[in-house]
Design a protein around this motif. Sequence first.
Motif, PDB file in Angstrom:
ATOM      1  N   ALA A  64       0.829  -1.205   0.000  1.00 54.86           N
ATOM      2  CA  ALA A  64       0.000   0.000   0.000  1.00 54.86           C
ATOM      3  C   ALA A  64       0.865   1.259   0.000  1.00 54.86           C
ATOM      4  O   ALA A  64       0.576   2.217  -0.725  1.00 54.86           O
ATOM      5  CB  ALA A  64      -0.935  -0.002   1.211  1.00 54.86           C
ATOM      6  N   ALA A  65       1.915   1.277   0.781  1.00 57.75           N
ATOM      7  CA  ALA A  65       2.813   2.437   0.812  1.00 57.75           C
ATOM      8  C   ALA A  65       3.489   2.637  -0.540  1.00 57.75           C
ATOM      9  O   ALA A  65       3.648   3.764  -1.003  1.00 57.75           O
ATOM     10  CB  ALA A  65       3.856   2.273   1.917  1.00 57.75           C
ATOM     11  N   PHE A  66       3.876   1.553  -1.198  1.00 61.06           N
ATOM     12  CA  PHE A  66       4.501   1.653  -2.514  1.00 61.06           C
ATOM     13  C   PHE A  66       3.516   2.176  -3.552  1.00 61.06           C
ATOM     14  O   PHE A  66       3.835   3.073  -4.340  1.00 61.06           O
ATOM     15  CB  PHE A  66       5.043   0.290  -2.951  1.00 61.06           C
ATOM     16  N   LEU A  67       2.322   1.652  -3.576  1.00 65.69           N
ATOM     17  CA  LEU A  67       1.339   2.049  -4.581  1.00 65.69           C
ATOM     18  C   LEU A  67       0.790   3.460  -4.353  1.00 65.69           C
ATOM     19  O   LEU A  67       0.387   4.136  -5.302  1.00 65.69           O
ATOM     20  CB  LEU A  67       0.183   1.042  -4.616  1.00 65.69           C
ATOM     21  N   LEU A  68       0.759   3.910  -3.123  1.00 67.01           N
ATOM     22  CA  LEU A  68       0.200   5.219  -2.795  1.00 67.01           C
ATOM     23  C   LEU A  68       1.261   6.269  -2.478  1.00 67.01           C
ATOM     24  O   LEU A  68       0.944   7.326  -1.948  1.00 67.01           O
ATOM     25  CB  LEU A  68      -0.756   5.082  -1.601  1.00 67.01           C
ATOM     26  N   GLN A  69       2.524   6.012  -2.802  1.00 63.02           N
ATOM     27  CA  GLN A  69       3.595   6.908  -2.381  1.00 63.02           C
ATOM     28  C   GLN A  69       3.446   8.322  -2.931  1.00 63.02           C
ATOM     29  O   GLN A  69       3.747   9.289  -2.230  1.00 63.02           O
ATOM     30  CB  GLN A  69       4.950   6.325  -2.734  1.00 63.02           C
ATOM     31  N   ASP A  70       2.989   8.500  -4.159  1.00 63.97           N
ATOM     32  CA  ASP A  70       2.815   9.857  -4.687  1.00 63.97           C
ATOM     33  C   ASP A  70       1.761  10.628  -3.900  1.00 63.97           C
ATOM     34  O   ASP A  70       1.927  11.807  -3.625  1.00 63.97           O
ATOM     35  CB  ASP A  70       2.430   9.816  -6.164  1.00 63.97           C
ATOM     36  N   ARG A  71       0.680   9.954  -3.548  1.00 61.86           N
ATOM     37  CA  ARG A  71      -0.379  10.620  -2.773  1.00 61.86           C
ATOM     38  C   ARG A  71       0.066  10.922  -1.342  1.00 61.86           C
ATOM     39  O   ARG A  71      -0.408  11.866  -0.728  1.00 61.86           O
ATOM     40  CB  ARG A  71      -1.628   9.765  -2.740  1.00 61.86           C
ATOM     41  N   PHE A 128       3.162  14.007  -2.043  1.00 60.48           N
ATOM     42  CA  PHE A 128       2.905  15.254  -2.744  1.00 60.48           C
ATOM     43  C   PHE A 128       1.461  15.692  -2.559  1.00 60.48           C
ATOM     44  O   PHE A 128       0.543  14.903  -2.702  1.00 60.48           O
ATOM     45  CB  PHE A 128       3.215  15.100  -4.236  1.00 60.48           C
ATOM     46  N   PHE A 129       1.293  16.964  -2.256  1.00 63.87           N
ATOM     47  CA  PHE A 129      -0.028  17.506  -2.012  1.00 63.87           C
ATOM     48  C   PHE A 129      -0.271  18.694  -2.950  1.00 63.87           C
ATOM     49  O   PHE A 129      -0.196  19.852  -2.524  1.00 63.87           O
ATOM     50  CB  PHE A 129      -0.159  17.971  -0.559  1.00 63.87           C
ATOM     51  N   PRO A 130      -0.524  18.429  -4.235  1.00 69.05           N
ATOM     52  CA  PRO A 130      -0.713  19.555  -5.161  1.00 69.05           C
ATOM     53  C   PRO A 130      -1.975  20.340  -4.833  1.00 69.05           C
ATOM     54  O   PRO A 130      -3.004  19.775  -4.453  1.00 69.05           O
ATOM     55  CB  PRO A 130      -0.835  18.866  -6.522  1.00 69.05           C
ATOM     56  N   ARG A 131      -1.866  21.638  -4.953  1.00 71.73           N
ATOM     57  CA  ARG A 131      -3.010  22.514  -4.721  1.00 71.73           C
ATOM     58  C   ARG A 131      -3.277  23.271  -6.011  1.00 71.73           C
ATOM     59  O   ARG A 131      -2.456  24.082  -6.433  1.00 71.73           O
ATOM     60  CB  ARG A 131      -2.714  23.494  -3.591  1.00 71.73           C
ATOM     61  N   PRO A 132      -4.402  22.997  -6.635  1.00 75.53           N
ATOM     62  CA  PRO A 132      -4.669  23.656  -7.913  1.00 75.53           C
ATOM     63  C   PRO A 132      -4.885  25.155  -7.727  1.00 75.53           C
ATOM     64  O   PRO A 132      -5.385  25.609  -6.703  1.00 75.53           O
ATOM     65  CB  PRO A 132      -5.935  22.966  -8.420  1.00 75.53           C
ATOM     66  N   PHE A 176      11.532  27.919  -7.212  1.00 77.17           N
ATOM     67  CA  PHE A 176      10.775  26.680  -7.309  1.00 77.17           C
ATOM     68  C   PHE A 176      10.067  26.463  -5.977  1.00 77.17           C
ATOM     69  O   PHE A 176      10.690  26.502  -4.928  1.00 77.17           O
ATOM     70  CB  PHE A 176      11.699  25.487  -7.586  1.00 77.17           C
ATOM     71  N   GLY A 177       8.790  26.221  -6.031  1.00 80.03           N
ATOM     72  CA  GLY A 177       8.024  26.013  -4.806  1.00 80.03           C
ATOM     73  C   GLY A 177       8.328  24.669  -4.173  1.00 80.03           C
ATOM     74  O   GLY A 177       8.819  23.744  -4.806  1.00 80.03           O
ATOM     75  N   GLY A 178       8.017  24.581  -2.918  1.00 83.03           N
ATOM     76  CA  GLY A 178       8.223  23.332  -2.188  1.00 83.03           C
ATOM     77  C   GLY A 178       7.019  22.417  -2.313  1.00 83.03           C
ATOM     78  O   GLY A 178       6.081  22.668  -3.070  1.00 83.03           O
ATOM     79  N   ASN A 179       7.016  21.364  -1.549  1.00 89.82           N
ATOM     80  CA  ASN A 179       5.947  20.383  -1.577  1.00 89.82           C
ATOM     81  C   ASN A 179       4.652  21.008  -1.057  1.00 89.82           C
ATOM     82  O   ASN A 179       4.595  21.523   0.052  1.00 89.82           O
ATOM     83  CB  ASN A 179       6.331  19.187  -0.707  1.00 89.82           C
TER      84      ASN A 179
END
Length: 90
Positions: free
Chosen positions: A21-28, A31-35, A77-80
């Motif tokens: 689960a940690a491997f498959l969901l690592q991007d989520r 990283f917390f993109p804010r549109p 460059f912005g941070g996470n």
Amino acid sequence: MKLLLNLAAILAAAYVVITLAAFLLQDRLLFFPRPLAHQARQALAEHAIRFDHDGVELHGWLHRDEDAAGQPFLIYFGGNGEEVSWNFPR
């Protein structure tokens, strides 16, 4: 002994599930993109700049100050989880 083997099997299965689960969901998880709101995007449209090279697109905002001619150039460059446009007025 059987109870110990069952416990070891349960712990091993839980480890595999959590690791997968940690491997498959690592991007989520990282990283917390804010549109950017549409209204804010329109306010920055006159400063927008885009580069495209080999299918990779880079976009941002360019602000030129007439008094700063010949001065060093700053690339920020912005941070996470940071929306860079929030800092544009500064």
